[in-house]
Write an enzyme that holds these catalytic residues in place. Structure first.
Site, PDB file in Angstrom:
ATOM      1  N   HIS A 366       0.805  -1.213   0.000  1.00  0.00           N
ATOM      2  CA  HIS A 366       0.000   0.000   0.000  1.00  0.00           C
ATOM      3  C   HIS A 366       0.839   1.264   0.000  1.00  0.00           C
ATOM      4  O   HIS A 366       0.403   2.298  -0.505  1.00  0.00           O
ATOM      5  CB  HIS A 366      -1.035  -0.053   1.123  1.00  0.00           C
ATOM      6  N   ARG A 474     -10.469   3.709  -1.106  1.00  0.00           N
ATOM      7  CA  ARG A 474     -10.064   2.810  -0.008  1.00  0.00           C
ATOM      8  C   ARG A 474     -10.330   3.515   1.318  1.00  0.00           C
ATOM      9  O   ARG A 474      -9.522   4.329   1.764  1.00  0.00           O
ATOM     10  CB  ARG A 474      -8.575   2.485  -0.127  1.00  0.00           C
ATOM     11  N   ARG A 510     -15.407   1.825  -0.961  1.00  0.00           N
ATOM     12  CA  ARG A 510     -15.259   0.437  -0.514  1.00  0.00           C
ATOM     13  C   ARG A 510     -15.331   0.392   1.005  1.00  0.00           C
ATOM     14  O   ARG A 510     -14.739   1.245   1.679  1.00  0.00           O
ATOM     15  CB  ARG A 510     -13.924  -0.138  -0.998  1.00  0.00           C
ATOM     16  N   GLU A 608     -11.470 -10.962  -5.588  1.00  0.00           N
ATOM     17  CA  GLU A 608     -10.037 -10.882  -5.318  1.00  0.00           C
ATOM     18  C   GLU A 608      -9.533 -12.117  -4.573  1.00  0.00           C
ATOM     19  O   GLU A 608      -8.387 -12.149  -4.121  1.00  0.00           O
ATOM     20  CB  GLU A 608      -9.687  -9.598  -4.553  1.00  0.00           C
ATOM     21  N   ASN A 631      -4.624  -7.074  -7.275  1.00  0.00           N
ATOM     22  CA  ASN A 631      -3.494  -7.126  -6.331  1.00  0.00           C
ATOM     23  C   ASN A 631      -3.614  -8.357  -5.440  1.00  0.00           C
ATOM     24  O   ASN A 631      -2.662  -9.115  -5.257  1.00  0.00           O
ATOM     25  CB  ASN A 631      -3.462  -5.881  -5.439  1.00  0.00           C
ATOM     26  N   ASP A 632      -4.804  -8.546  -4.885  1.00  0.00           N
ATOM     27  CA  ASP A 632      -4.990  -9.711  -4.029  1.00  0.00           C
ATOM     28  C   ASP A 632      -5.241 -10.972  -4.842  1.00  0.00           C
ATOM     29  O   ASP A 632      -4.763 -12.039  -4.491  1.00  0.00           O
ATOM     30  CB  ASP A 632      -6.148  -9.471  -3.050  1.00  0.00           C
ATOM     31  N   ARG A 642       2.111 -10.281  -1.811  1.00  0.00           N
ATOM     32  CA  ARG A 642       2.211  -9.039  -2.596  1.00  0.00           C
ATOM     33  C   ARG A 642       3.216  -8.055  -2.010  1.00  0.00           C
ATOM     34  O   ARG A 642       3.651  -7.127  -2.683  1.00  0.00           O
ATOM     35  CB  ARG A 642       0.823  -8.376  -2.726  1.00  0.00           C
ATOM     36  N   CYS A 679      -9.932  -2.996 -10.800  1.00  0.00           N
ATOM     37  CA  CYS A 679      -9.416  -1.856 -10.050  1.00  0.00           C
ATOM     38  C   CYS A 679      -8.050  -2.111  -9.423  1.00  0.00           C
ATOM     39  O   CYS A 679      -7.520  -1.270  -8.719  1.00  0.00           O
ATOM     40  CB  CYS A 679     -10.402  -1.428  -8.962  1.00  0.00           C
TER      41      CYS A 679
HETATM   42  C1  PEP Z   1      -6.777  -5.314  -4.932  1.00  0.00           C
HETATM   43  O1  PEP Z   1      -6.619  -6.212  -4.111  1.00  0.00           O
HETATM   44  O2  PEP Z   1      -6.449  -5.397  -6.124  1.00  0.00           O
HETATM   45  C2  PEP Z   1      -7.355  -4.028  -4.527  1.00  0.00           C
HETATM   46  C3  PEP Z   1      -7.699  -3.131  -5.407  1.00  0.00           C
HETATM   47  O3  PEP Z   1      -7.480  -3.783  -3.202  1.00  0.00           O
HETATM   48  P1  PEP Z   1      -6.259  -3.478  -2.219  1.00  0.00           P
HETATM   49  O4  PEP Z   1      -5.032  -3.212  -3.037  1.00  0.00           O
HETATM   50  O5  PEP Z   1      -6.659  -2.310  -1.405  1.00  0.00           O
HETATM   51  O6  PEP Z   1      -6.148  -4.728  -1.415  1.00  0.00           O
HETATM   52 MG    MG Z   2      -7.534  -6.173  -2.180  1.00  0.00          MG
END
Ligand code: PEP
Ligand code: MG
Length: 761
Positions: A366, A474, A510, A608, A631-632, A642, A679
């Site tokens: 993040h 977020r 979210r 995700e 991402n997840d 990650r 996203c």
């Molecule tokens: C993701 O997991 O791709 C996402 C957009 O949420 P975050 O990165 O906040 O976990």
């Molecule tokens: Mg996520």
């Protein structure tokens, strides 16, 4: 070999290894570091000679003898050891001389036994460690294993000591080219500026040097801290009737004596008088004294080194209490730290922050996501490569395209990077004309482009980039920068501001996605495996009171604006989604009963987690839209953390399994008439975006910095071309082949600068 090894070899090795590594970290320069290794190894393994060679970075395969123990001062090392070092370097594996199969042509005339092991760091050979023993027929299997273990453990420490050496040499002008270090890509872009180290106060090794102007008041601060810490230790030792035993009291008395000791006080004062601030001077003198005790034969005295470090930490805490450090950020701050948090970034006000250098993490952390949304470069994962505390006050170049960091660059390098930055600005300007155009392919396929945000400061860059709305807000970031849960009213004010700023464009808020790498200081969750633990919707469902407060604030904020979409994170089963939807309904009814008429927002689920991919049809039936969090999703599909820089190269959005998963989600969405947005950060990669267009994605939500380039990509292809590329890609089995194919397609479409950004001319 190791004494007492028959009884507890691994425990003893571990204890001594910890000491060796600690000594390495404390060593003032490379020579001391290497000397401390050969001495400890000779002592630990009870061998006659220990030699340490380092590989020549300029001459492949060449090994230089850097440290020796057990040889007379002017004696040359055995020629045999030199050839063994070369052989180990060539084979990259341990070589035991008396294994005649391993080395049939070499024999030491004197009949000594040798063992050599490579020292590997991040897949590259750093050097070779050799031990020699006279009165032995051979080294045992367990001795060989122990030496190999030791070599693997010291590699990181040697690398840090080497890096410290080259940084010092560059400062004193002894290097022709500035030191260059490579980490993991965090956020793209380049920046020049001055390093400002943020350190964990209790970690001695992280403390940077800082110059002080007022030496006398620094001395006064140090003396006040000594007297308070020693006084407190005396008080504990003298306390009557407590639970302390006589031995405990003696220990506290001894601690107080150490804190006041002449050695510690005098050497710290010397450091302060030379211009260093009290924490930096204290770090040096604590490390020096701890080393002194660690070198002692007597195990009891050796353990006193830990006591000295504890006293050092107590004094550091006292400095902070007496005079909290106020950070003065340079006008072009490059923020450096082992584990920076979004809070550290937020603390640098205005436009001072130009780049981020983090010890840990990857482009999906993040911290990196935040840097990207702020439009500043970030290089991650450098903790094992260089001592970050030595970057304080240094002139730096951060190249976020190549994950590179230059220290004290010369004028010509700075010039090259400045011209690269100018080229970047020209490209950004060139893409400016697209700002007010909608994103559509050459044959008219429309792909709305939204942006991701999480702080109010993200809203302006989103507007400036021509965002069509917020595709992912977020909400956990505002929770992270507070010291307790925000109230419904506070949340209402914040969400209202976001919804209003973008009105009438859509905004997707979210619900809270804490856990994983987004902890709240005031809501600590201790877990061995936080990414597989209590995260996102799971916390919300276990705390319906928190969830309902958040939903009420969101719904109220949308009153009269009606541009709200609500998104639920970490959905791994239908039951969770059903339960969350019931709670949302309940919040809505509560508000109605309170007389507020709010239209029902659009409701969405994040895809995700792999289980959600396989249940996408069932999930789609229950909501108005789906949003893929790559991402997840990639983290869980490919089993790649990650945040972990060590495995960053395994995290690949173009892995065929990821492409199959995306295709499955988008097709299911189409069949059920449920729009699918993407996203995650992958949506900002032109190659991935091309494939998503081929699949028929409904919209993309990106970091504001990525938006213009993705719009350019969309404008440069037809949907038909994207479909044809997708068909070709689906036949390929390796991410590298997929990347090459898509890169070529982008180059052929004239988007060369997108594929090779940051190449010096
Ligand atoms: C993701 O997991 O791709 C996402 C957009 O949420 P975050 O990165 O906040 O976990
Ligand atoms: Mg996520």
């Amino acid at each position: 070999m190791i004494q007492e090894s028959a009884a507890r070899p691994s425990v003893l090795l571990k204890t001594r290894l910890d000491e060796i590594i600690q000594n390495l970290g404390d060593a003032p320069d490379l020579d001391h570091a290497l000397l401390s290794i050969v001495r400890s190894v000779r002592d630990l393994f009870r061998v006659d000679i220990c030699l340490l060679y380092l590989s020549d970075p300029a001459q492949l395969g060449v090994q230089h003898l850097m440290a020796r123990e057990g040889l007379a001062d002017n004696a040359a090392p055995p020629a045999f050891a030199n050839s063994l070092a070369n052989l180990v370097a060539e084979r990259l594996e341990p070589v035991h001389l008396f294994d005649s199969k391993a080395l049939p042509t070499h024999k030491d005339a004197a009949g000594h036994v040798y063992l050599g092991v490579p020292i590997m760091h991040k897949g590259a050979l750093l050097g070779v460690l050799i031990v020699q023993q006279r009165a032995k027929s051979q080294f045992s299997e367990s001795e060989q294993a122990s030496l190999a273990t030791l070599a693997a453990q010291i590699a990181g420490g040697i690398q840090l000591a080497k890096a410290r050496g080259s940084i010092n040499a560059s400062v004193s002008g002894d290097l022709q080219t500035p030191p260059l270090f490579e980490g993991v890509i965090g956020a793209p872009g380049i920046a020049t500026g001055i390093g400002h180290v943020i350190y964990v106060r209790s970690e001695l090794a992280q403390i940077p040097n800082r110059e002080v102007a007022d030496i006398e008041s620094e001395i006064a601060l140090f003396q006040a801290a000594v007297s308070r810490v020693a006084g407190e230790l005396d008080r504990i030792a003298d306390e009557q009737g407590g639970r302390l035993t006589a031995e405990d009291r003696t220990l506290f008395r001894a601690y107080a004596m150490i804190a006041r000791s002449d050695e510690l006080v005098t050497s710290t004062l010397t450091g302060i008088r030379s211009g260093n601030w009290a924490p930096g001077a204290l770090r040096d003198s604590i490390q020096k004294h701890a080393r002194y005790f660690e070198a002692m034969e007597d195990p009891y005295l050796r353990e006193r080194a830990d006591d000295i470090r504890n006293i050092g930490r107590a004094l550091l805490n006292e400095f902070q209490t007496l005079e909290p450090v106020e950070e003065h950020y340079p006008s072009r701050t490059i923020l450096v730290g082992e584990d920076l948090s979004p809070l550290d970034l937020a603390a640098v006000k205005g436009a001072r922050l130009v780049a981020v250098v983090s010890g840990h993490g990857s482009r999906l952390s993040h911290l990196a996501i935040l840097a990207r949304s702020m439009g500043i470069p970030a290089v991650m994962g450098l903790a094992g490569t260089l001592p970050l505390n030595s970057l304080h006050g240094k002139s730096l170049i951060v190249d976020g395209y190549k994950a590179q960091l230059y220290i004290e660059p010369d004028a010509s390098l700075k010039r090259q990077y400045r011209s690269l930055a100018a080229r970047e600005r020209r490209l950004t300007k060139k893409l400016c004309h697209l700002r007010d155009q909608t994103a559509q392919t050459l044959d008219g396929f429309r792909v709305p482009l939204y942006t991701n945000a999480g702080l109010l400061s993200d809203l302006n860059p989103s507007l400036a980039a021509g965002s069509e709305g917020i595709g992912l807000y977020r909400t956990e970031y505002p929770f992270m920068v507070r010291d307790c849960f925000p109230t419904e009213e506070e949340q209402y004010t914040l969400y209202r501001k976001v919804l209003k700023t973008f009105h009438p464009r859509p905004v997707t808020l979210r619900t809270l996605d804490i856990g994983g790498d987004k902890p709240l200081s005031y809501f600590p969750v201790q877990e061995t495996n936080p990414f597989l633990g209590w995260r996102g919707i799971r916390i919300s469902l276990d705390h319906p009171e928190m969830f309902l407060t958040q939903i009420r604030a969101m719904l109220r904020a949308s009153s009269g604006l009606n541009n709200l979409s609500l998104l639920l994170p970490m959905i791994s089963r239908v039951e969770d989604l059903d339960e969350a939807l019931i709670l949302i309904q309940r919040a809505h009814q509560q508000l109605e009963q309170e007389g507020l008429i709010i239209p029902r927002p659009r409701l969405g689920a994040m895809i995700e987690v792999p289980s959600a991919v396989y249940q996408v049809e069932a999930l789609a039936r229950r909501v108005d839209f789906l949003s893929v969090g790559t991402n997840d999703l990639i983290q869980y599909l490919l089993a790649v953390d990650r945040n972990n820089e060590r495995v960053a190269r395994w995290f690949d959005a173009l892995h065929p399994a990821v492409i199959q998963a995306l295709l499955r989600i988008i097709r299911a969405g189409k069949r059920s008439g449920t729009p699918v947005s993407v996203c995650g950060e992958a949506a900002g990669d032109p190659a991935v975006a091309l494939l998503l267009i081929g699949m028929g994605v409904s919209s993309l939500s990106l970091s504001a910095g990525d938006l213009p380039r993705i719009k350019w990509t969309i404008h440069s292809f037809s949907r038909q071309q994207a479909r044809a590329l997708l068909r070709q890609v689906l036949k390929l089995e390796q991410a590298s082949a997929i990347r090459s194919l898509l890169t070529q397609a982008l180059v052929d479409a004239g988007l060369n600068t997108l594929v090779h950004p940051g190449i010096l001319e």
